[in-house]
Each structure stands twice: as C-alpha cells, then as structure tokens.
Design a protein around this motif. Structure first.
Motif, PDB file in Angstrom:
ATOM      1  N   ILE A 140     -22.476  59.171 -19.750  1.00 41.54           N
ATOM      2  CA  ILE A 140     -21.411  58.912 -20.720  1.00 41.54           C
ATOM      3  C   ILE A 140     -21.347  57.428 -21.062  1.00 41.54           C
ATOM      4  CG2 ILE A 140     -18.924  59.036 -21.103  1.00 41.54           C
ATOM      5  CD1 ILE A 140     -20.313  61.721 -21.203  1.00 41.54           C
ATOM      6  N   SER A 141     -21.534  56.572 -20.062  1.00 41.50           N
ATOM      7  CA  SER A 141     -21.502  55.122 -20.316  1.00 41.50           C
ATOM      8  C   SER A 141     -22.611  54.706 -21.266  1.00 41.50           C
ATOM      9  CB  SER A 141     -21.630  54.358 -18.985  1.00 41.50           C
ATOM     10  OG  SER A 141     -20.544  54.635 -18.134  1.00 41.50           O
ATOM     11  N   GLN A 144     -21.606  55.891 -24.747  1.00 42.76           N
ATOM     12  CA  GLN A 144     -20.516  55.100 -25.316  1.00 42.76           C
ATOM     13  C   GLN A 144     -20.948  53.691 -25.675  1.00 42.76           C
ATOM     14  OE1 GLN A 144     -17.476  55.471 -22.243  1.00 42.76           O
ATOM     15  NE2 GLN A 144     -16.372  56.993 -23.458  1.00 42.76           N
ATOM     16  N   ALA A 196     -15.631  56.404 -18.238  1.00 44.70           N
ATOM     17  CA  ALA A 196     -16.719  57.375 -18.269  1.00 44.70           C
ATOM     18  C   ALA A 196     -16.597  58.371 -17.121  1.00 44.70           C
ATOM     19  CB  ALA A 196     -18.064  56.650 -18.213  1.00 44.70           C
ATOM     20  N   SER A 200     -16.514  62.380 -17.423  1.00 42.99           N
ATOM     21  CA  SER A 200     -17.491  63.189 -16.693  1.00 42.99           C
ATOM     22  C   SER A 200     -16.803  64.258 -15.853  1.00 42.99           C
ATOM     23  CB  SER A 200     -18.337  62.278 -15.791  1.00 42.99           C
ATOM     24  OG  SER A 200     -19.222  63.037 -14.996  1.00 42.99           O
TER      25      SER A 200
END
Length: 659
Positions: A140-141, A144, A196, A200
C-alpha cells in the motif's frame, strides 16, 4: 497402570510439573499464587466441534464491535484457520457422502450460500498474522507513493470509454477502480492519506469475510460485497491494477502518465506487478471464491499479453486458473440451480468457457497437452444457444470461443485415433462446424471485406476474431488429414489462404479495430503464421499452382509480402513485445522464400548439406532426398516456434549472400 492426574492451570500453561495437590499445589504455594491455582472440571475432555464454532462465532461478533485495526489484527492472529480449504472433492468424496448423510437426517443448512464453497459453511477466520499485514502495508505504501494515482483512474475510464473492457470482470471494472481510489486516497470529505498498515488490516479483514448470496441476489448485490466503501478487498485492488495494465496496451498515448514507449511499458509492468501482489495475498488466505477466480483469469490474460504465451509464467498462470476451477468444482457443476443466483451461475460459466478456450489455444500454439478435456468436464458438454435478438457483448464473444474450443477438443481427440477409423469422425466434426456457423446470428458473420463493414472498432474486431476462430477449426481438421502436408488438400489450402488474407486485412486496417479480447499480435502469431506455414510449404513444393482451388500463387505471394513488410516495419509490434522474436524470425524465412520465388533463384547453385554444389531445380524428387529434413507434420500442434526455426534452416531458404 498409573492414573493420569490433572495439572492446575498455572502449571499446565507454563508446562511445569504439578504435584496435583488440592486445593492448591505445592508449586503455587511457593510462588505465593494460591489464588490462581485452579483445576478444570473436565481436564481431559475436548470441547465439541459445534460448541467450538459457536465460541468462534461469538468471538467474531465481539471483534466486530471493536473495529480498530489493532483489535482486528489481534483477532485474526488468534483465530487462524487450522486446515486448508479442500474445495470440491468430487461426487464420491467423503465430504459428499457425509453431506448426504446430513441431508438424510434433515440437518438444516443456512439459507444463504457462500460463493465458490458450495453448501459448506466456513466460519473459521483466515490465517493472517503481523508479517502478512506488514507485507500488505508495504505494498500500500508503494502504491500511495505514486503521485499519479488519480491519473490511473482517468486512464481506465478513457479505456472503458472506447468500449473495451476486461472480458470476465466487465460488470464491475469501473466500480473496482473507484473503490480502489477511495480506499487508497480517502474520500472527498477526508482526502488525507491514511496509514498503510491500517488500510492493509482492513483489506485483510474484508478479504477473510465470506461473500454470501441469496437466490434473489443480483450483480449489484454481488458488487456491493467488494466495492462498497467498507467492503473493499485485496481482489478489488487486483482487478483495478489489471485494468490499468490492460489499458496501457490499448491506449498508446496518455500525456498525464506516459509520453514515450518506454514510459508506457514501465507503467504496464508496475501495474501488473501490483495486480500480481494483490492476487498472491488473496490466494494466501486460502478462501477460494468466485471473486478470486475472476481475478486469477484476468491476471492470466494480462500476463499472456505482456509476457507472451511462450512465457513459462503465463503457462503457469493458466494452470492456476484451471486448478482453481477444478477445486471449486465448476467443471462438474456451477452451483445448485435452486439456491445459486442465476447471474452467479452465468459468471462461473463465463470464466470456465474463457479458461477452456485459452487452454485449447495455448496447447495448440505451444504443442503441449491440454489440461481441460471435455470428456472430464460436464460443463464443457453444455450446449450454447443464440437468441433471436442477439447483439454484440463480451458474453457473445465468450460463446464463440467456447463453441470453437469444444470443436478443437474433438479434433485433438481425433488426432490420437487410428487414421483408418477417423474418416467418419472427421465427417461428423465437419458437419458440426457447418452447423455451428449456420446457427450463429448473421450480424456476427463477416462475409465481406473489412472495408465494407460499418460496425464500431470493438465489434469489428469481434467479427474478425469470430471468423478467424471458425476458420482455424476448419484448418486444424484438414491439417490432421493432410499427412504429409507437402501435397496439401484443396480444403486445407483454402482455409489457410482465407485465414492469412483476413489476418493481413486486419493488419492493414488495424486503426479501425479495437482489442475486444484477442490482440492483433496474437491474431498474427496464432492464426497468421499457421496459415503462412502451410502456404510456404505449398510454394516450396510447387504444389500450390497444381491445385484446382481458387488459391493462386500470385494472391498468396501478395499476402505474404504484406505480412513480411508490416512485421519488419514494426508498425504493430516492437522489439520489447513478447512475440517479436517469433514474428521477426518467421518474417525473415518468408522473405527469403519470396526472394527466391520472385528472382527465380530456386535454380541457383547452393551448397547443400550433402556436399553437392549443383543446381537443384524445384521438383518433388529433390525434397525426397534423405539428406534434408522432413517437412511432414505430426498434427495440429505444428507451426509452433520450432517449426519456423526448422523451416528457416532449409538450404533453399538460407539468406542469400549479398555481392
């Protein structure tokens, strides 16, 4: 025999010896923990399974009240699944027999049905731990950190606006894109990026939840289970990234994202990697369901387009789709007709049909045995029907693929039978081909040149694909009977010429075609090269001019010339494309053949493999010599990359030395 004595709870949990003294053992007295020294009432009795499930259900309800990420993470670690999901085990398995026993004893089941799990009820939580949550958080990081995430949504929407879509996930591609953006960047009211790790955890929580549907449920109800604001799953993100990568294939210019070919390829691979990661996370939860199956198929098609069908990765991805179909039992049944929503049965049939067709095409293209055989799949034996008011949809495209795949399955079976016993079977298959073509609506039949058609790009591409698919079935049937193919039948020459002409016409008019399911490169590599191979051999053996068909050497040479020019010019394929090496190698071989035909160099002296240095005329006696390789085919799996490599080594087709 000594009698077993229960240990107190502190000693048992610490795995220390206990002297079993009541009411307080000696060890607890010495530790001054007499208040904690308790003995269980039934120390050696395990809890009943039903009570255990009830406790888990209560824990799950309690966890639902505390929906903080920390509480959710703790819950899913403490309640991991102990056994993998076995899926469908067949009509004679222990699960089927025990289910029958339960039905005979009137054991009441739930009124809802879990997608992809038949009538089983899996209330146990998924196996999720901190390591998986951290892995998801890292992904996710990375997502993003992309400053152009909003532009990815614009790319998908512009791609969908052209009428192109994912063939199976079509009903919810756009919804997945919007849901993914909301989850990754927040809503309009709260646009700030969230942690994140929290995202998650939420994705894991939702991905572990079963998707339950009633008989009256609709596609919109199904979509809400993974696209609603609080229901986004890892599969949702995987479908979105698959759509992004697919869009880069068809949308060659997008100023907000890429301006050069290298930038477009870079985004294509980044989005595909994100889709792979989401799929791997979803599959690691061991909660196989219909949504995961849809993502698996779309991910396979993506790898087929980006990596090529010759890639082992693509071949393995197709195998994973087939394995999931078998595990869910969709090769035998698509769900109970009295409890499964009709749209869900249709969705499952679409996935099966697409995978079944891909299995046949890839097997023939690569010369490998198919994984899905009709004799073992009851679903593959269902008859497809057309409605009177049929119009173009991806479902219609799927129906054509399924019908032709079923016919190819029959031809592959025919290949393994004795030649003397196949004439009747061949006639039956030929009759089925004509019957299926006649049953298809007239609006789906391409009977004239492409230049005279007025359909849109997507529908026009579908017409080309349908015609190529049916012609290819005829081609395979005649190819099986033409052994060796040095003297091909009139029917084989006609099918080859028709297929090559249509491919060449599609190349020339590619600006009017859109990728409706099969790319132009696949049309050339799969259909065009197979037809060109037969025609090249006919020219090489000088048997084309001797045939009594309407296929003439002049028309064949023109089509082959256009094919070579388009490939060498790189107008529809590039060096970094997966099938570029195959296409360019075949183009060189065809080009050498045309050079010798046009410039009458077939009678020029060449240095043969036998050591002779004499002029070799174009005659059948020359090709019968044992010092040259045989061009006899072994069946419908010929004309793969190895065929073109062998043909290019023929002494008459070696590149002439330039003076």
């Amino acid at each position: 025999m000594s009698q077993r004595l229960p240990a107190c709870e502190p000693c048992r949990s610490s795995k220390l010896s206990c002297d079993h003294v009541h009411p307080t053992c000696t060890r607890c007295k010495k530790r001054n923990t007499a208040g904690d020294c308790l003995y269980r009432a039934r120390p050696f009795k395990k809890r009943k399974h039903q009570a255990e499930l009830g406790d888990i259900g209560e824990e799950r309800s309690s966890a639902a009240i505390d929906d903080t990420p920390a509480a959710q993470s703790t819950y899913y670690q403490e309640n991991s699944r102990r056994y993998s999901n076995p899926g469908y085990l067949g009509p004679t398995s222990h699960t089927t027999l025990l289910d029958q026993v339960s039905n005979d004893h009137h054991v009441h089941a739930s009124s809802t049905q879990e997608i992809g799990l038949g009538n089983q009820s899996h209330n146990l939580a998924c196996a999720v731990n901190e390591a998986k949550i951290k892995t998801g958080g890292d992904l996710i990081s990375r997502i993003q950190s992309s400053p152009r995430l909003h532009a990815w949504i614009s790319l998908v929407e512009s791609w969908l606006g052209e009428g192109i879509n994912l063939p199976v996930a079509e009903p919810f591609t756009s919804s997945c894109a919007q849901a993914a953006l909301r989850k990754l960047q927040g809503s309009d009211r709260d646009p700030t990026s969230r942690r994140a790790a929290d995202i998650s955890t939420e994705l894991f929580v939702q991905s572990c939840m079963p998707i339950t549907m009633t008989f009256a449920a609709t596609v919109d109800d199904f979509r809400e289970h993974f696209c609603a604001p609080n229901c986004v799953r890892w599969e949702t993100l995987g479908i979105f990234f698959a759509a992004v990568s697919r869009a880069t294939i068809d949308v060659t210019s997008q100023k907000d994202l890429y301006e050069s070919e290298s930038e477009r390829k870079a985004l294509q691979h980044v989005a595909m990697d994100h889709s792979d990661a989401c799929l791997d996370i979803a599959l690691s939860l061991d909660c196989l369901n219909d949504l995961q199956l849809v993502l698996q198929y779309e991910n396979f098609i993506l790898h087929s387009l980006v990596d090529g069908d010759q890639s082992y990765h693509s071949w393995r991805k197709l195998g994973d789709v087939v394995s999931s179909l078998f595990a869910l039992g969709y090769h035998e049944q698509l769900g109970d007709i009295t409890s499964t929503p009709p749209f869900l049965r249709e969705l499952r049939h679409v996935v099966f049909s697409r995978a079944y067709s891909a299995d046949k095409n890839c097997s023939i293209f690569l010369g490998r045995p198919p994984r899905m055989l009709k004799r073992y799949c009851e679903t593959a034996q269902e008859k497809e029907t057309w409605s009177a008011d049929e119009h173009f949809t991806y479902r219609a495209d799927t129906r054509v693929h399924f019908i032709c795949a079923s016919l190819k399955d029959d031809i592959l079976d025919l290949q393994k039978e004795d030649q003397s016993e196949t004439s009747l079977k061949k006639s039956e298959i030929k009759g089925m081909i004509e019957e299926q073509w006649a049953a298809m609506p007239a609006v789906f039949k391409l009977d004239g040149p492409l230049s005279s058609c007025r359909q849109g790009p997507v529908e026009l591409d579908f017409l080309v694909s349908a015609k190529l698919n049916f012609t290819h079935v005829r081609f395979l049937l005649e190819l099986h009977a033409a052994l060796p193919i040095s003297n091909p039948s009139i029917e084989l020459l006609q099918a080859s010429a028709e297929m090559l002409s249509l491919v060449v016409e599609a190349i020339v008019m590619r600006q009017k075609l859109a990728n409706s399911g099969t790319s132009l490169v696949w049309k050339v590599a799969y259909y065009g090269l197979a037809a060109a191979g037969v025609l090249c051999i006919a020219l090489l053996y000088n048997t084309l001019d001797q045939s009594k068909s309407h296929v003439t050497p002049a028309k064949t040479i023109r089509d082959l010339s256009v094919l070579v020019v388009e490939i060498e010019a790189g107008l529809f394929t590039h060096p970094e494309d997966p099938n570029f090496a195959l296409l360019s190698g075949a183009a060189r071989t065809i080009n050498n053949l045309l050079d010798r035909l046009i410039t009458d160099k077939f009678t020029a002296p060449i240095e043969s493999r036998c050591g002779t240095d004499t002029a070799l005329p174009l005659s059948n006696s020359y090709f019968d010599t044992s010092c040259y390789f045989s061009l006899e085919t072994q069946g419908v799996s010929e004309f793969d990359p190895a065929f073109w490599l062998s043909l290019s080594e023929h002494p008459l087709l070696l590149s002439p030395q330039r003076e």
